[in-house]
Enzyme design. Structure first.
Site, mmCIF file in Angstrom:
data_model
loop_
_atom_site.group_PDB
_atom_site.id
_atom_site.type_symbol
_atom_site.label_atom_id
_atom_site.label_comp_id
_atom_site.label_asym_id
_atom_site.label_seq_id
_atom_site.Cartn_x
_atom_site.Cartn_y
_atom_site.Cartn_z
ATOM 1 N N LYS A 1 0.835 -1.205 0.000
ATOM 2 C CA LYS A 1 0.000 0.000 0.000
ATOM 3 C C LYS A 1 0.877 1.265 0.000
ATOM 4 C CE LYS A 1 -0.338 -0.360 5.062
ATOM 5 N NZ LYS A 1 -1.152 -0.945 6.141
ATOM 6 N N ARG B 1 -10.462 -0.651 15.063
ATOM 7 C CA ARG B 1 -10.310 0.196 13.882
ATOM 8 C C ARG B 1 -11.308 -0.272 12.828
ATOM 9 N NH1 ARG B 1 -4.417 0.773 11.047
ATOM 10 N NH2 ARG B 1 -4.980 -1.232 10.157
ATOM 11 N N TYR C 1 12.447 31.768 5.223
ATOM 12 C CA TYR C 1 11.189 32.443 5.542
ATOM 13 C C TYR C 1 11.109 32.794 7.019
ATOM 14 C CZ TYR C 1 9.207 31.175 0.993
ATOM 15 O OH TYR C 1 8.948 31.047 -0.338
ATOM 16 N N MET D 1 8.782 24.878 0.899
ATOM 17 C CA MET D 1 8.069 23.863 0.130
ATOM 18 C C MET D 1 9.022 23.054 -0.743
ATOM 19 S SD MET D 1 4.929 24.204 -2.593
ATOM 20 C CE MET D 1 3.878 25.140 -1.513
#
Ligand SMILES: *Cc1c(COP(=O)(O)O)cnc(C)c1O
Length: 369
Positions: A38, A136, A264, A313
């Site tokens: 997966k 779950r 930043y 990013m």
């Protein structure tokens, strides 16, 4: 491998072979192996990994969602594929692509039977998931009679396997709890087999369960993280090899003077002259922002270079003040030396999260080291 000249995830198929052989050496010869592929085979490449596992003799695959199974079928992989978390909206794709649903509630069972009958299926393979404590997904043990009653009224589906999932197979402090889950699954499988009148495949362990609970291997084991090189255990990790190495390259080096800042929001302010290397990898590539301000690091020419300021990013800046390096040099984020397990621990995470986070825009390179 030649040095990286851009951001790359190297996928080492020899490491996968090693891990498969090591994990299967812990099994009885007749125990089947289900490989969990997966989430792009834990952030690598599900088709490449699945094809190699087919060559290694794997019996089954599992994916979380139906579209992940579709990707494998599109690549002409014919091995049975269990879809761990289907929803009714996926039934059509599931049957069209010969995927096998995990059925985890009476509502799902009813809906899948109705669907299978409508399109005139017979003995379509389904897998019954039982909840033994993870809370779950899964049937409760007291639903067995209803399940069997519903199944007795149709020829459209057949129970290929019954399974459960352990909540804490890696944590030996919770051994009592795990043993309760295993005993619960034993009881469930006996009652189910007696009432069904045939014996489905039984399975309940993941990688850590393979390692820590050999008595609970049943007919099949499900392994994900172990195949990719992590055993959730220091001793076991010595036998496993990380499949993925995430690396990049230095794009530019800046000399940052005292009181100047980097990145930043001026996330790093230099207290002394600092050499900062900019790398073309950021939070959109799978470097969590929480690694900013020195929590995370990369390895350049064998030395740790910590992240300066905030993760952007598409970039990070790292401190190379005391590292002999130049633009174009390689930087390794994780791999066999700094492992994903070690790096993830720095932000209280786990190898699973870090390796599955490598985004799809990162180029994959297949190798055999
Ligand atoms: C993801 C998953 C696994 C694989 O677990 P690992 O710890 O990666 O071996 C096994 N079974 C189920 C139901 C899963 O969801």
């Amino acid at each position: 491998m030649p040095k990286a000249t851009e951001t790359l995830l190297e996928i080492d198929l020899n490491a996968l072979d090693n891990n498969y052989r090591y994990l299967t050496s812990k099994l009885k010869p007749e125990t089947k192996v289900l490989a969990v592929v997966k989430a792009f085979a834990y952030g690598s490449d599900s088709v490449v990994i699945a094809k190699e596992l087919v060559d290694l003799g794997v019996d089954y695959f599992a994916v979380a969602y139906a579209n992940e199974g579709e990707t494998l079928r599109n690549a002409k992989i014919e091995t049975p594929i269990l879809v761990l978390h289907p929803l009714p909206v996926n039934f059509e794709v599931i049957v069209n692509r010969c995927l096998e649903p995990s059925i985890y509630s009476l509502k799902m069972l009813e809906a899948f039977i109705a669907f299978a009958e409508e399109i005139k299926q017979s003995n379509y393979p389904i897998h019954l998931k039982f909840n033994t404590g993870l809370n779950r997904l899964g049937f409760d043990e007291n639903e067995i009679s209803f399940i069997v009653e519903m199944l007795s009224k149709t020829k459209s589906v057949k129970v290929k396997s019954a399974f459960s999932h352990l909540a804490a197979s890696e944590d030996l402090k919770l051994k009592d709890f795990t043993l309760k889950q295993i005993n619960g699954f034993h009881k469930i499988s006996e009652e189910l087999t007696a009432k069904l009148g045939y014996k489905p495949l039984l399975h309940c362990v993941n990688t850590s369960g393979i390692i820590n609970y050999p008595e609970a291997h049943f007919d099949m084991v499900r392994t994900g993280i172990g195949l990719y090189g992590f055993g959730n255990d220091k001793e076991e990790n010595k036998h496993l090899k990380p499949v993925g190495t995430l690396k990049t390259v230095i794009s530019q080096i800046h000399e940052v003077k005292e009181s100047e800042s980097v990145g930043y929001n001026r996330g790093f302010i230099a207290e002394k002259t600092t050499r900062s290397a900019t790398l073309p990898i950021g939070h959109a590539d799978g470097i969590p922002r929480s690694y900013g301000k020195g929590k995370g690091w990369v390895t350049i020419n064998g030395k740790k270079a910590h992240i300066l300021g905030n993760v952007c990013m598409d970039m990070i800046m790292v401190d190379v003040t005391s590292i002999d390096c130049q633009e174009g040099d390689e930087a390794i984020i994780f791999g066999p030396s700094t492992t994903a397990e070690e790096l993830s621990a720095a932000i209280n995470s786990i190898s699973y999260e870090l390796i599955t986070a490598v985004s799809q825009r990162v180029k994959r390179i297949i190798c055999r080291n």
